[in-house]
Design a protein around this motif. Structure first.
Motif, mmCIF file in Angstrom:
data_model
loop_
_atom_site.group_PDB
_atom_site.id
_atom_site.type_symbol
_atom_site.label_atom_id
_atom_site.label_comp_id
_atom_site.label_asym_id
_atom_site.label_seq_id
_atom_site.Cartn_x
_atom_site.Cartn_y
_atom_site.Cartn_z
ATOM 1 N N ALA A 25 0.834 -1.203 0.000
ATOM 2 C CA ALA A 25 0.000 0.000 0.000
ATOM 3 C C ALA A 25 0.870 1.254 0.000
ATOM 4 O O ALA A 25 0.643 2.177 -0.780
ATOM 5 C CB ALA A 25 -0.931 -0.009 1.204
ATOM 6 N N ASP A 26 1.856 1.298 0.884
ATOM 7 C CA ASP A 26 2.783 2.426 0.975
ATOM 8 C C ASP A 26 3.990 1.969 1.778
ATOM 9 O O ASP A 26 4.119 0.780 2.078
ATOM 10 C CB ASP A 26 2.107 3.659 1.600
ATOM 11 N N ALA A 27 4.855 2.896 2.159
ATOM 12 C CA ALA A 27 6.081 2.531 2.877
ATOM 13 C C ALA A 27 5.808 1.999 4.275
ATOM 14 O O ALA A 27 6.696 1.428 4.896
ATOM 15 C CB ALA A 27 7.025 3.723 2.954
ATOM 16 N N GLY A 28 4.595 2.126 4.763
ATOM 17 C CA GLY A 28 4.289 1.680 6.119
ATOM 18 C C GLY A 28 3.307 0.534 6.216
ATOM 19 O O GLY A 28 3.043 0.043 7.314
ATOM 20 N N HIS A 29 2.756 0.075 5.079
ATOM 21 C CA HIS A 29 1.738 -0.974 5.130
ATOM 22 C C HIS A 29 1.829 -1.907 3.918
ATOM 23 O O HIS A 29 2.174 -1.473 2.822
ATOM 24 C CB HIS A 29 0.335 -0.362 5.142
ATOM 25 N N MET A 30 1.491 -3.159 4.136
ATOM 26 C CA MET A 30 1.368 -4.126 3.046
ATOM 27 C C MET A 30 0.382 -5.209 3.430
ATOM 28 O O MET A 30 0.063 -5.395 4.608
ATOM 29 C CB MET A 30 2.719 -4.727 2.659
ATOM 30 N N THR A 31 -0.126 -5.937 2.446
ATOM 31 C CA THR A 31 -1.067 -7.036 2.648
ATOM 32 C C THR A 31 -0.467 -8.294 2.037
ATOM 33 O O THR A 31 0.074 -8.257 0.937
ATOM 34 C CB THR A 31 -2.409 -6.721 1.960
#
Length: 148
Positions: free
Chosen positions: A70-76
């Motif tokens: 999603a961005d530098a601070g989140h992923m799935t």
């Protein structure tokens, strides 16, 4: 002059070898060899039993399906778990940076599958990351304690 007879070549060479390397050691007796073989066999049987009993836990298989950053601070991370439908397992999910450093980590608990008899279930886990991740997946899964 010496009164002893001349040395034979065999005696002379064996004396030279003995002087240089020491006297040859005696080999083990048959009884000692049998005792060592029996001890080694006993250790092998105990080791095989240890590894066989260690593999009696529930069979857990995983398959990474995909990931989305999603961005530098989140992923799935999307993955599948194949297990006994009544078992509860925990899976460690990790996110990796472009230099293979772990930048995110989460332990997900996957409970019993309920009414279904299928052993494979799909899961989606969201992770927080400390920097941009370029890959993610299941690191390992294990049976959860009944007390957890």
């Amino acid at each position: 002059m010496s009164t002893a007879g001349p040395r034979t070549p065999q005696t002379s060479s064996s004396l030279t070898v003995s002087n240089r390397y020491g006297t040859p050691r005696r080999s083990l007796s048959r009884r000692a060899k049998l005792a060592l073989a029996g001890g080694a066999l006993g250790v092998a049987v105990v080791g095989a039993g240890f590894f066989a009993l260690g593999q009696n836990g529930p069979q857990i298989d995983t398959k990474d399906v995909g990931f989305a950053v999603a961005d530098a601070g989140h992923m799935t991370v999307d993955f599948q778990v194949t297990k006994d439908p009544e078992a509860t397992v925990q899976c460690a999910i990790k996110a990796l940076s472009d230099n293979y450093a772990v930048v995110g980590w989460k332990v997900a608990t996957i409970g019993p599958a309920g009414e279904t008899t299928a052993g494979t279930t799909a899961h989606r886990v969201q992770l927080r990351t400390e920097s941009l991740a370029v890959s993610g997946g299941v690191d390992s899964c294990w049976a959860a304690d009944a007390n957890s």
